[in-house]
Design a protein around this motif. Structure first.
Motif, short mmCIF file in Angstrom:
data_model
loop_
_atom_site.label_atom_id
_atom_site.label_comp_id
_atom_site.label_asym_id
_atom_site.label_seq_id
_atom_site.Cartn_x
_atom_site.Cartn_y
_atom_site.Cartn_z
N ASP A 57 22.59 -25.02 46.09
CA ASP A 57 23.24 -25.19 47.40
C ASP A 57 23.21 -23.87 48.17
OD1 ASP A 57 25.98 -27.39 46.27
OD2 ASP A 57 23.80 -27.54 46.14
N LEU B 239 19.73 -23.02 49.30
CA LEU B 239 19.31 -23.76 50.49
C LEU B 239 19.89 -23.18 51.76
CD1 LEU B 239 19.28 -27.58 49.68
CD2 LEU B 239 17.40 -26.14 50.50
N LEU B 240 21.19 -22.88 51.71
CA LEU B 240 21.83 -22.34 52.90
C LEU B 240 21.21 -20.99 53.26
CD1 LEU B 240 25.62 -23.22 52.48
CD2 LEU B 240 23.93 -24.30 53.92
N LYS B 241 20.92 -20.18 52.24
CA LYS B 241 20.29 -18.88 52.52
C LYS B 241 18.89 -19.10 53.07
CE LYS B 241 22.64 -15.70 49.46
NZ LYS B 241 22.52 -14.53 48.63
N LEU B 242 18.21 -20.11 52.54
CA LEU B 242 16.85 -20.39 53.01
C LEU B 242 16.87 -20.77 54.48
CD1 LEU B 242 13.92 -20.74 51.90
CD2 LEU B 242 14.43 -23.18 51.71
N ARG B 243 17.91 -21.48 54.88
CA ARG B 243 18.03 -21.91 56.28
C ARG B 243 18.66 -20.85 57.15
NH1 ARG B 243 14.47 -25.32 54.99
NH2 ARG B 243 15.14 -26.90 53.50
N GLY B 244 18.91 -19.67 56.56
CA GLY B 244 19.46 -18.57 57.36
C GLY B 244 20.93 -18.75 57.70
N ALA B 245 21.64 -19.57 56.93
CA ALA B 245 23.06 -19.79 57.25
C ALA B 245 23.83 -18.49 57.11
CB ALA B 245 23.65 -20.85 56.31
N ALA B 246 24.84 -18.33 57.95
CA ALA B 246 25.66 -17.12 57.92
C ALA B 246 26.42 -17.03 56.59
CB ALA B 246 26.66 -17.14 59.08
N TRP C 51 29.50 -16.40 55.90
CA TRP C 51 30.79 -17.09 55.79
C TRP C 51 30.56 -18.56 55.53
CZ3 TRP C 51 31.90 -21.23 58.85
CH2 TRP C 51 31.20 -21.36 60.07
N ARG C 52 29.48 -19.16 56.04
CA ARG C 52 29.25 -20.58 55.81
C ARG C 52 28.87 -20.82 54.35
NH1 ARG C 52 28.83 -24.59 59.43
NH2 ARG C 52 28.54 -23.18 61.18
N LEU D 285 31.12 -23.17 51.80
CA LEU D 285 30.65 -24.31 51.02
C LEU D 285 31.00 -24.17 49.54
CD1 LEU D 285 29.11 -26.99 50.92
CD2 LEU D 285 27.01 -25.68 50.55
N VAL E 59 17.23 -15.40 47.29
CA VAL E 59 16.99 -16.83 47.49
C VAL E 59 16.03 -17.36 46.45
CG1 VAL E 59 16.13 -18.53 49.13
CG2 VAL E 59 17.38 -16.55 49.95
N SER F 112 16.92 -13.18 57.54
CA SER F 112 17.72 -14.39 57.38
C SER F 112 17.87 -15.10 58.72
CB SER F 112 19.08 -14.03 56.80
OG SER F 112 19.92 -15.15 56.81
N ARG F 113 18.10 -14.31 59.76
CA ARG F 113 18.24 -14.91 61.09
C ARG F 113 16.92 -15.54 61.53
NH1 ARG F 113 17.39 -12.97 65.84
NH2 ARG F 113 17.16 -10.84 65.10
N ARG G 220 14.67 -16.83 59.61
CA ARG G 220 14.50 -18.09 58.88
C ARG G 220 15.38 -19.19 59.45
NH1 ARG G 220 14.30 -15.42 53.95
NH2 ARG G 220 16.49 -15.92 53.58
N GLY G 221 16.48 -18.81 60.01
CA GLY G 221 17.38 -19.81 60.56
C GLY G 221 16.97 -20.27 61.95
N LEU H 280 20.81 -31.11 50.37
CA LEU H 280 22.02 -31.21 49.56
C LEU H 280 22.16 -32.68 49.17
CD1 LEU H 280 24.48 -29.00 51.67
CD2 LEU H 280 23.27 -28.38 49.56
N TYR I 185 24.46 -34.48 48.08
CA TYR I 185 25.72 -35.18 48.31
C TYR I 185 26.03 -35.31 49.81
CZ TYR I 185 26.73 -30.19 48.09
OH TYR I 185 26.69 -28.84 48.24
N ARG J 120 22.45 -21.96 62.22
CA ARG J 120 22.14 -20.59 62.66
C ARG J 120 21.57 -20.61 64.06
NH1 ARG J 120 22.03 -15.73 59.82
NH2 ARG J 120 22.31 -14.17 61.44
N ARG K 52 23.87 -21.05 67.10
CA ARG K 52 24.64 -19.91 67.60
C ARG K 52 23.75 -18.86 68.22
NH1 ARG K 52 26.49 -18.89 62.56
NH2 ARG K 52 26.60 -16.69 63.11
#
Lengths: 1011, 288
Positions: A314, A317-324, A326-327, A331, A402, B82-83, B85-86, B101, B103, B116, B119
């Motif tokens: 999980d 994936l979030l890191k792969l999508r560049g999620a911040a 804190w997000r 999670l 990642v 990272s940015r 990639r987002g 995911l 679930y 990402r 914003r």
């Protein structure tokens, strides 16, 4: 985002439930501990106050106020004198809400036509309400209330007139208005005072006998410049419970400025004891709670970190999508925080509810409020710790690149951090252990390090064993493979390769060790309480009674239990605070006494035989006329007073004479002996003094006794071995000569008139009196061995035997035969306690029989009740919590075990299913599952028990058995079989159940995947 | 967002393993134009996935440069990558399930992948349902990945990859374990994405037919670009250091160490074998 979190929790229900339960446990313990401490501390304080002797709640302020002859005072009423005493004494000491009693007293003597008794004339507030009065309470200035035995000694009844004599004052006639017996002698009204204390015996003592009660007006009017006043305060129980430290400080402060008044109190000792008890409860429970909390946090960290393995993709994936950042945190943490929050609420409610059920209320409203606040703070701290554990567990994933997060097989490299953490824990544990061992400590105290020591040992053993687990399992796997034993090889390989196996192993070892150690402590304490309760009492059941005399006590018990198997008369005294003097009915000793196997030395039968060697039979006679055949000498007329005693110990005196120079017969009637007759105690030569009162015959006076029929014929009188003088070390005289069937008694002179004695005693008991002592006591190197018996003058004793220790003895003790001691003791004083010791199988109506025989039962104590009372002290309260914490810790460790198995199950099932597809037999799969988890569980339990045994061998007992350091019958040191077995059993059941669950579920998962 | 150009110059990547270093890429030169669709083909272990990981910024090259659009990935910080990639680089991992995911619903997965970019100023995002529609999963927003057929799962993974409207889409083995129908559905979706958005698409695949469908296929062999196929024709590629990889069938006739003379006439280069055989070169197949 909340929807995603909800979905994650639903998908990982089992893990969420585990985190919920573990957090609930942690918060429950944290919430329960402060409440338990408060409630248990209150409970032990209440038990301490309730069980404390009454004198420990009393403060006695003694001083002097102006008497009737004080210059410038004039006539003063008793009420004014009482008010003066109260005013002056209360200025010295003030205890709010304390019940105050004022006494006024002076020492003197009361004499009748036949006898004279030294005693105190006493006024005491509310005295008649605390006396059983036969007759009337004194109301007028010349009225006196005598004790029943004083009245008997003086041979007076209500209505008779006696003389009260102050030193250097003329006699004053007073009227006896009644007789009394003290009601509730063990209660607080009479506690701490030496007037009429306890159920004492011995009228006619040379010292202070039972007081004669009079009005305050009479005492105030005594022609004295000063009279003794006493201000007696009973401290309310509430003061001890609410603020014992404050009470101690108040008393110390006020005692310091006493202005000529003497303050005596044992209350600070009780207050200090309560403080120490509370401190021990707080420390013992606190440390156990902290241990369990640490275990919970570690278990939580471990469980969350294991479930973090499932969350790695999980995060990846979030890191792969560049999620911040804190997000990402949101999670993963939410998947722990939500069940933690729910678990915290449930845990807090359950913990508080259960502890209130087990420990009761926390005391008053203020204490309950304070306990509730502390519980809330502790619960929040536990939750914060749990969240911190979750953050720490997931932090690694946050730091992982990642690519590693998205790999199918997680990295197996153990970071250096884990090594450092292990090393740190080992160092801290070793340091703490050394510190606890090296720090000097009183045997009846404890400290935090000592309480932690067993846990530190367990942690050390667990970590070392866990480190060895992986290489050992690897070696076993290789050997099993070479031998072709596939299931063993597979199981051992999985054990060696699974990350975190060693951590759950360490957790299990520590949990089992803590529980077993707690069980060991509980067992030792329970055993010690049992020993102490039985030792302190001496028999299954002990009645404290009031009797008219020791002989009456003996006769009453023999009448109530003629068979001699169920009841025994005992008079309990002391020779200093550490030495007990027990006078027992030897014939019944072996049958009734609770003789502990560890007393060592002689058996009860041997003791009884040593205490009661053969002696000349007493000289007895029934009612009737006694005739004394005697001749006197020259000089002032001398009378012979024959002293006899009834079977009930009541003295009967007969006066013969004055005896003239020529031999003649003198008669006197004897009555009141009853069916058992009267025993001749002895003779005394007396004469009338200038005042007309009887006094000792003058030096040189001599009387020859030829016979006292029917009691003592000439043959007896002529045998000098049948007669002796006083055994008092200071007594001088009389001289005895036996010749031609007659006994000649001659009064001698002495340097001090008070040392003169003209009393002759019949020898009907061995002298010196045989005693059996505790082994530490030895006869003096020089001089006669003597022992004060019944608080009187020391009598010669012979050390007949020794035992390791004996019932009731605080450290040292003497055993004497009650019957013989009664016959040889003279001038006995106050302070002994008459008791009846009973066996457990005594008939149900034994109390009625004792009452019918003339005894008043004032307390009834059983060994079981004593043991139960000891069970309400601080050490058992702390140990009880430790035991519960140990059980909870074991459940927690088992829960963590189940979590680990659940997390790794899909992967293990996949591997085993793949092997099944390649031909691995189903039996082998079952062997791998059951063997792997079973061996892990079994080795963890065995090692945990071994760690506990080691801890109990090398560390001192963390919680003292008794706060006062009692160790007369020392508890066994080191690990004991029964608690070790209990720990082993509990471990096998709980951890075994977890292992069985894991194995069953794994086998089922393999079957499903293979399908 | 229009497509991003990609330029790799002498890219080298070495994995450090316990048993020893492994050179995954030994000097890759590759240029991809904005909006272009490219297949990276080659045997297992040839370095394709490594190259894609470098293009996605998941790793940094041991040597050389990787440029995506105007960004030199080697010079960006982790936060900047990272940015990127987002917002600008979409990645679809091998195995559809690894991209979602399990679930959360498809709609939630797409929404998460857009956070990402949502914003970031200047980026216009499409509604998750529209994105699902784009990849051929209309009305399946509420479904979870377990509810989908294999081909649909791959398209769902694709939807997540394009959720932030990236300029570059990297897709690893999107058609493995799919039947021909599923493969076609996935390729149709890729083409739609490329046509409608102009997204540069790089697909790692074993399947030569995928390469042929995408129009340009670059073969990675032994950590280098060995050949390219364009419009159905295969070409050897001159690398930045002047080396040329011989096609495998040619290499089979001339073992490593064979000496050639190089003749050039009328724009044609002829390799004439001759001379004594030498000991094998480190890079078999190189002709210099």
């Amino acid at each position: 985002m909340p929807g995603v979190v909800r979905g994650a929790l639903r998908a990982r229900r089992a893990q969420a439930a585990t985190v919920l339960v573990l957090t609930g446990l942690a918060v429950a313990v944290a919430a329960a501990a402060p409440w338990y401490v408060t409630a248990a501390a209150q409970s032990v304080a209440v038990a301490d106050v309730a069980g404390a002797p009454a004198h420990q709640r009393v403060v006695r302020v003694t001083g002097r106020v102006e008497g009737g002859a004080a210059p410038g005072v004039g006539e003063r009423s008793g009420a004014q004198a009482v008010a003066d005493a109260e005013e002056q004494a209360s200025a010295v000491l003030r205890v709010p809400d304390a019940a105050a009693t004022v006494s006024l007293r002076e020492s003197g003597a009361i004499s009748s036509a036949l006898a004279r008794v030294s005693l105190r004339l006493v006024y005491r507030d509310g005295m008649c309400e605390h006396l059983d009065v036969g007759g009337a309470c004194p109301a007028g200035p010349d009225e006196v209330l005598l004790s029943r035995r004083t009245a008997q000694a003086l041979q007076v009844t209500a209505g008779d007139t006696v003389d009260f004599v102050l030193p250097s004052q003329p006699a004053r006639a007073v009227r006896v208005v009644g007789t009394y017996q003290i009601r509730d002698p063990l209660g607080p009204y009479w506690a701490g005072v030496d007037l009429g204390s306890g159920a004492n015996l011995d009228p006619g003592a040379a010292g202070t006998g039972d007081p004669a009660f009079v009005t305050s007006d009479m005492v105030a009017a005594l022609p004295l410049r000063e009279i003794v006043a006493e201000y007696h305060l009973v401290i309310p129980e509430r003061r001890f419970l609410d603020d014992p430290a404050g009470l101690r400080a108040d008393l110390a402060r006020q005692v310091a400025g006493s202005r000529g008044w003497r303050v005596e109190t044992a209350a600070p000792a009780l207050a200090e004891r309560i403080e120490r008890e509370r401190a021990l409860v707080a420390l013992g429970v606190g440390v156990a709670a902290v241990q369990l909390l640490a275990l919970c946090w570690f278990g939580l960290f471990f469980a969350v970190r294991h479930t973090a393995e499932q969350r790695r993709p999980d995060v990846g994936l979030l890191k792969l999508r560049g999620a911040a950042g804190w997000r990402q945190w949101h999670l993963v943490i939410a998947q722990s925080a939500v069940p933690m929050a729910l678990g915290a609420v449930a845990g807090a409610a359950a913990g508080l509810g259960l502890v209130r059920l087990l420990a009761g209320d926390a005391g008053g409203a203020a204490q309950a409020r304070s306990a509730a606040l502390l519980s809330a703070a502790a619960a929040l701290a536990a939750l914060a710790g749990a969240v911190a554990a979750a953050v720490a567990a997931d932090a690694r994933a946050m730091r992982t690149p990642v690519t590693d997060l998205l790999r199918h097989v997680p990295s197996r490299r153990r970071g250096w951090r884990a090594e450092v953490v292990d090393l740190l824990i080992v160092l801290v544990a070793a340091a703490g252990l050394y510190q606890s061992y090296a720090t000097a400590r009183e045997p009846d105290t404890t400290d935090g390090l000592a309480l932690l020591a067993p846990a530190l040992v367990a942690v050390l053993v667990a970590l070392v064993a866990a480190r060895s687990l992986t290489p050992l399992a690897g070696r076993l796997a290789r050997a099993a493979l070479r031998a072709g034993r596939v299931p063993v090889a597979l199981g051992a390989t999985q054990l060696a390769r699974r990350p975190g196996t060693h951590r759950v192993f360490a957790l299990l070892v520590v949990a089992v060790a803590l529980l077993t150690t707690a069980a060991g402590g509980w067992h030792a304490a329970a055993q010690s309480r049992d020993d102490r309760g039985r030792h302190q009492l001496g028999a299954d059941r002990v009645l404290t009674v009031q009797a008219r005399g020791r002989a009456q006590l003996l006769a009453a018990v023999r009448a109530a239990d003629p068979g001699g198997r169920h009841a025994m008369a005992v008079v309990r005294g002391s020779d200093g605070p550490s030495t007990a003097v027990l006078a027992v009915d030897s014939a019944r000793f072996a049958s009734v006494v609770d003789w502990h196997p560890r007393y060592a030395g002689l058996s009860p039968d041997a003791v009884a035989a040593l205490l009661h060697p053969p002696a000349p039979a007493p000289l007895s006679t029934p009612d009737g006329e006694l005739t004394l055949d005697a001749a006197g000498g020259a000089g002032p007329p001398t009378s012979v007073v024959a002293t006899l005693t009834t079977a009930a110990g009541e003295p009967v005196t007969l006066r013969f004479g004055p005896v003239g120079p020529a031999r003649a017969r003198y008669t006197a009637p004897l009555s009141g002996c009853g069916a058992a007759g009267c025993r001749l105690v002895g003779f005394e030569l007396v004469t009338r003094g200038a005042s007309g009162r009887l006094e000792l015959a003058r030096p040189g006076a001599a009387v020859t006794l030829y016979g006292l029929s029917p009691v003592a014929p000439g043959t007896v009188l002529g045998d000098v071995t049948r007669w002796r003088g006083s055994l008092s070390p200071t007594a001088v005289g009389p001289a005895l000569a036996a010749e031609g069937g007659a006994l000649t008694i001659t009064a001698l002179d002495a340097g001090r008139a008070s040392n003169r004695s003209t009393r002759v005693y019949a020898v009907d008991a061995p002298t010196p009196l045989p005693v059996v002592t505790t082994a530490q006591l030895e006869p003096p190197a020089a001089g006669d061995a003597r022992l004060p018996v019944f608080g009187g003058d020391p009598v010669p004793v012979r050390f007949a035997g020794a035992v390791g220790t004996m019932p009731v003895a605080p450290r040292f003790g003497y055993l004497v035969d009650l019957e013989y001691a009664e016959r040889v003791a003279e001038d006995t004083g106050l302070g002994d306690v008459p008791q009846v010791w009973l066996r457990a199988d005594a008939p149900p109506d034994i109390l009625d029989r004792l009452r019918a025989a003339g005894l008043t039962v004032i307390s009834d104590e059983t060994a079981r009740a004593t043991i139960d009372r000891l069970g309400r002290e601080a050490p058992p309260a702390a140990l009880r919590f430790q035991l519960v914490a140990g059980l909870v810790g074991l459940l927690l460790a088992a829960g963590a075990f189940v979590v680990v198995a659940a997390v790794e199950r899909p992967e293990r099932a996949g591997e085993l299913a793949a092997l099944r597809a390649q031909g691995l037999a189903p039996r082998a799969v079952r062997a791998v599952a059951w063997g792997g988890y079973g061996s892990l569980a079994l080795s963890a339990v065995l090692l945990g028990v071994a760690a506990s045994a080691l801890a109990q061998s090398v560390t001192r007992r963390p919680v003292p058995l008794f706060l006062d350091g009692w160790n007369l019958l020392p508890a066994a040191v080191g690990p004991q079989p029964l608690p070790i077995l209990a720990g082993l059993l509990a471990g096998l059941v709980v951890v075994g159940a977890a292992a069985a669950t894991a194995a069953l579920l794994l086998v089922r998962a393999v079957r499903e995947v293979a399908r | 967002m229009s497509g991003l150009a990609v330029a790799c110059r002498r890219v080298v990547h070495i994995y450090r393993a316990e048993a020893g270093d492994v050179v995954a890429l030994s000097g890759v030169d590759l240029s991809i134009g904005p909006g272009e669709m490219l297949a990276l083909v080659g045997p297992s272990g040839s370095g394709k996935s490594t190259l894609v990981a470098l293009l996605a910024g998941l790793m940094r090259p041991s040597a050389g440069r990787v440029n995506v659009g105007t960004y030199d990935l080697g010079k960006l910080s982790d936060a900047e990558i990272s940015r990127l990639r987002g917002t600008q680089i979409g990645v679809v991992l091998q195995g559809a399930a690894r991209n979602l995911l399990p679930y959360a619903s498809l709609e939630r997965n797409v929404w998460l992948a857009q956070r990402r970019a949502a914003r970031t100023e200047g980026i216009e995002l499409e509604d998750p349902e529209r994105i699902l529609d784009l990849v051929g999963l209309p009305g399946r927003g509420a479904a979870k990945i377990a509810d989908l057929a294999p081909g649909a799962r791959q398209r769902a993974a694709l939807a997540v990859g394009i959720a932030a409207s990236p300029g570059l889409l990297l897709v690893d083995e999107p058609t493995s374990q799919l039947d021909s129908r599923g493969r076609d559905e996935v390729l149709d979706a890729l083409e739609t994405v490329n046509a409608e958005r102009g997204t540069t698409v790089v697909v790692v695949t074993h399947d030569a037919e995928v390469g042929a469908r995408l129009g340009r296929a670059v073969t990675i062999r032994d950590g280098r670009v060995g050949a390219e196929g364009r419009g159905g024709q295969d070409f050897a590629v001159v690398a930045g250091d002047g080396t040329v990889q011989l096609p495998p069938d040619v290499l089979g006739q001339f073992p490593p160490g064979t000496l050639f003379t190089v003749d050039q006439a009328d724009g044609t280069v002829t390799l004439v074998p001759g001379g004594v055989a030498q000991s094998p070169e480190p890079h078999a197949g190189d002709a210099a």
